[in-house]
Design an enzyme around this catalytic site. Structure first.
Site, PDB file in Angstrom:
ATOM      1  N   CYS A 225     118.217  93.168  19.423  1.00 32.22           N
ATOM      2  CA  CYS A 225     118.763  91.805  19.547  1.00 32.22           C
ATOM      3  C   CYS A 225     117.677  90.748  19.725  1.00 32.22           C
ATOM      4  CB  CYS A 225     119.759  91.743  20.704  1.00 32.22           C
ATOM      5  SG  CYS A 225     121.127  92.921  20.548  1.00 32.22           S
TER       6      CYS A 225
ATOM      7  N   HIS B 112     120.750  84.310  22.365  1.00 26.57           N
ATOM      8  CA  HIS B 112     121.372  85.464  21.715  1.00 26.57           C
ATOM      9  C   HIS B 112     122.836  85.503  22.113  1.00 26.57           C
ATOM     10  CE1 HIS B 112     122.465  89.410  20.521  1.00 26.57           C
ATOM     11  NE2 HIS B 112     122.327  89.967  21.707  1.00 26.57           N
TER      12      HIS B 112
ATOM     13  N   ASN C 286     128.735  90.039  19.134  1.00 28.53           N
ATOM     14  CA  ASN C 286     127.299  90.297  19.189  1.00 28.53           C
ATOM     15  C   ASN C 286     126.848  90.853  17.841  1.00 28.53           C
ATOM     16  OD1 ASN C 286     124.705  91.220  19.664  1.00 28.53           O
ATOM     17  ND2 ASN C 286     125.159  92.101  21.659  1.00 28.53           N
TER      18      ASN C 286
END
Length: 328
Positions: A122, A255, A285
Site C-alpha cells: 500500500c 492511503h 482499499n
C-alpha cells in the site's frame, strides 16, 4: 538551473463491476458468513468496491489510468521514457515480465525507455513517486509514468470477513516531468521488516506448488496501531524536509484504507477533515492504487488546483510507510 520534478497529469480507472456492502453481504450469507453494511461502514468507512473481471489484469487497469493521465498532461505514450508500476498483484507469477513492461507494450511504446515494478504494497505509490523524483532530478529521465494498479480481489479469502470486505481493484496514474519550478518538495520512505507478519500473503512456491496460504492475511489491530503512529511522524518529516508547516497543507491525500486511520492522522496534523480527500467509501482499499485514485478524483473535481500543497502518505505490508509532499 536547478531541475525539479512536477506532476503534470493525473488519471484513474475503476473496473465497471461495483459491489455494494449490501450485495457483498448477500453473497457472503450464502457461504454462511454474517456481515452487514452497518458493520463494514462502522469499522472502515467503506460502502462499495470494484472487482475486475477474471480476464482483466493489473496491466489492463493500469493502461486505462495511464491513458487518462497522458491526456491530462498533453503528452503521447511515445513521450514517456520511464514507467514505474507499483503493484502487489502483478500480471505474471513471479513478477516477470514486469507489469510495467506489459503496460509499455500495451501502450505501444517502443522508444527503449526503462520500465520496472515497485513492490511496497500500500506504500508502493509513494515509493514509486520518490524513485521517479530522483530519476528526473538527476537528468536520467524526462517524462515518467507512475502507476499504482491492483487486482486485490484475486488474493482475498472470501471465508474471512475481516479482510474480504475491505479491498477492491483499481488503478491510478500520474505523469511526472522535469521542471524549473519546484513540484515534488520532499519525500520520506521507511520500512521495518520486523513487522512483516502483520500484513502479508504468507505462501511461497516450491516446485510449482504453493506452500502455505496464497490469501492476504492481516492483523487488523496491529496494523491500525502502527499506521496511526508512523503516518503522523513521516508526514512531519516530509514537512520539515520541504520547509513547510502543517498549516500550509492544502490537501491531505492519505492511503485509502480505513476512515478511522485517515481521520486520526488528519487530527494529529492539526488539519480539518474538510482538507482530507476521502474516496475509500467508493472503492475500498485498492492498495498501491488508492492514493493516485484519490488524487485524480480531487483534481478532476476541481478541489486540488495548481499551486496547492498536497501531502500524500501511506502504509503497507513489509512493513513500509512513506510520504510525498508535492506542489501541484
Amino acid at each position: 538551473m536547478t531541475l525539479y520534478s512536477k506532476i503534470i497529469g493525473t488519471g484513474s480507472y475503476l473496473p465497471p463491476k461495483r459491489v455494494t456492502n449490501q450485495e457483498l453481504a448477500v453473497q457472503l450469507a450464502e457461504k454462511g458468513i454474517e456481515t452487514s453494511d452497518e458493520w463494514i461502514v462502522s469499522r472502515s468507512g467503506i460502502s462499495a468496491r470494484h472487482y475486475a473481471d477474471p480476464a482483466v489484469q493489473s496491466s489492463d487497469l493500469a493502461v486505462e489510468a495511464a491513458k487518462r493521465a497522458l491526456e491530462a498532461a498533453h503528452l503521447t505514450p511515445g513521450d514517456i521514457d520511464l514507467i514505474i508500476v507499483a503493484t502487489s498483484t502483478p500480471d505474471h507469477f513471479g513478477g516477470f515480465p514486469s507489469t510495467a513492461c506489459v503496460v509499455q507494450r500495451k501502450l505501444g511504446i517502443k522508444n527503449g525507455g526503462a520500465a520496472f515494478d515497485v513492490q511496497a504494497v500500500c506504500s508502493g505509490f509513494v515509493y514509486a513517486v520518490s524513485v521517479a523524483d530522483s530519476f528526473i532530478k538527476s537528468g536520467a529521465h524526462k517524462n515518467v509514468l507512475v502507476i499504482g494498479a491492483e487486482v486485490f480481489s484475486r488474493i482475498l479469502n472470501f471465508d474471512d470477513r475481516t479482510t474480504c470486505v475491505l479491498f477492491g481493484d483499481g488503478a491510478g496514474a500520474i505523469v511526472m516531468s522535469g521542471s524549473s519550478e519546484p513540484g515534488i518538495l520532499a519525500t520520506k520512505l521507511h520500512a521495518d521488516g520486523s513487522h512483516g507478519d502483520i500484513l502479508c500473503v504468507p505462501g511461497s512456491v516450491t516446485g510449482g506448488v504453493i506452500e502455505g496460504s496464497a490469501f492476504l492475511y492481516m492483523d487488523g489491530q496491529a496494523v491500525f496501531k502502527l499506521a496511526v503512529s508512523v503516518l503522523e511522524k513521516v508526514a512531519n518529516e516530509a514537512l520539515e524536509a520541504g520547509g513547510l508547516q502543517s498549516s500550509q497543507i492544502d490537501w491531505l491525500v492519505p492511503h485509502q484504507a480505513n476512515i478511522r486511520i485517515m481521520q486520526g492522522t488528519a487530527k494529529k496534523l492539526g488539519l480539518p477533515q474538510e482538507k482530507m480527500v476521502v474516496t475509500v467509501d467508493q472503492h475500498g482499499n485498492t492498495s498501491a492504487a488508492s492514493i493516485p485514485l484519490a488524487l485524480d478524483t480531487a483534481v478532476r473535481e476541481g478541489r486540488i488546483k495548481p499551486g496547492h500543497n498536497v501531502m500524500m502518505e501511506g502504509v503497507g505490508g513489509g512493513f513500509t510507510w512513506g510520504a510525498v509532499l508535492a506542489r501541484m
